[in-house]
Write a protein that holds these residues in place. Structure first.
Motif, mmCIF file in Angstrom:
data_model
loop_
_atom_site.group_PDB
_atom_site.id
_atom_site.type_symbol
_atom_site.label_atom_id
_atom_site.label_comp_id
_atom_site.label_asym_id
_atom_site.label_seq_id
_atom_site.Cartn_x
_atom_site.Cartn_y
_atom_site.Cartn_z
ATOM 1 N N UNK A 180 0.948 -1.263 0.083
ATOM 2 C CA UNK A 180 0.197 -0.025 0.083
ATOM 3 C C UNK A 180 1.175 1.343 -0.061
ATOM 4 N N UNK A 181 0.845 1.977 -1.114
ATOM 5 C CA UNK A 181 1.540 3.442 -1.126
ATOM 6 C C UNK A 181 1.065 4.425 -1.232
ATOM 7 N N UNK A 200 -1.750 3.512 -4.118
ATOM 8 C CA UNK A 200 -1.555 2.616 -4.861
ATOM 9 C C UNK A 200 -1.714 1.313 -3.931
ATOM 10 N N UNK A 201 -2.555 0.214 -4.506
ATOM 11 C CA UNK A 201 -2.727 -1.003 -3.747
ATOM 12 C C UNK A 201 -2.029 -1.988 -4.999
ATOM 13 N N UNK A 202 -1.092 -2.656 -4.335
ATOM 14 C CA UNK A 202 -0.441 -3.484 -5.186
ATOM 15 C C UNK A 202 -0.444 -5.067 -4.524
ATOM 16 N N UNK A 203 -0.669 -5.986 -5.283
ATOM 17 C CA UNK A 203 -0.565 -7.361 -4.578
ATOM 18 C C UNK A 203 0.335 -8.348 -5.796
ATOM 19 N N UNK A 204 1.329 -8.980 -5.111
ATOM 20 C CA UNK A 204 2.547 -9.782 -5.815
ATOM 21 C C UNK A 204 2.312 -11.177 -5.567
ATOM 22 N N UNK A 205 2.349 -12.217 -6.464
ATOM 23 C CA UNK A 205 2.612 -13.403 -6.343
ATOM 24 C C UNK A 205 3.545 -14.009 -5.376
ATOM 25 N N UNK A 250 7.528 8.554 -1.607
ATOM 26 C CA UNK A 250 5.965 7.708 -1.419
ATOM 27 C C UNK A 250 6.085 7.160 -0.003
ATOM 28 N N UNK A 251 4.943 6.935 0.772
ATOM 29 C CA UNK A 251 4.912 6.353 1.999
ATOM 30 C C UNK A 251 4.675 4.817 1.767
ATOM 31 N N UNK A 252 5.595 3.852 1.793
ATOM 32 C CA UNK A 252 5.061 2.650 1.437
ATOM 33 C C UNK A 252 5.027 1.582 2.673
#
Length: 102
Positions: free
Chosen positions: A7-8, A55-60, A89-91
């Protein structure tokens, strides 16, 4: 191999959010065309702060996140965002546990 999510929060300089979103375009296109292990890569506008995007990111896997983070396109994105963003960015990196679609 377990999934990982990010989540960024990216804050634009005052009045530059639209330009910041446009600058994200090449990365959005790159992820869609070249990163099969990026499961979700979602750009959203904050509804309470007109200068913030999320940003919402999902990785395998952690390896997929590492490949994304070290790509040439990510380096180019950093340069493109520099004159538009009000800081780094705040990650937050998370381990997804449970949820619809997971």
């Amino acid at each position: 191999m377990s999934k990982v999510s990010v989540i960024a929060k990216i804050t634009a300089l005052e009045g530059k959010r639209s330009e910041l979103i446009a600058a994200m375009g090449p990365m959005m296109d790159h992820v869609e065309a070249n990163e099969p292990d990026t499961i979700q890569y979602i750009l959203t506008e904050d509804t309470t702060d007109e200068n913030v995007i999320w940003m919402y990111e999902e990785y395998a896997s952690q390896e997929a996140l590492a490949a994304h983070s070290s790509s040439d396109t990510m380096k180019e994105l950093g340069m493109a965002l520099r004159p538009l963003a009000g800081g780094r960015p705040e990650i937050t990196v998370c381990n997804p546990v449970r949820g619809k679609g997971l």
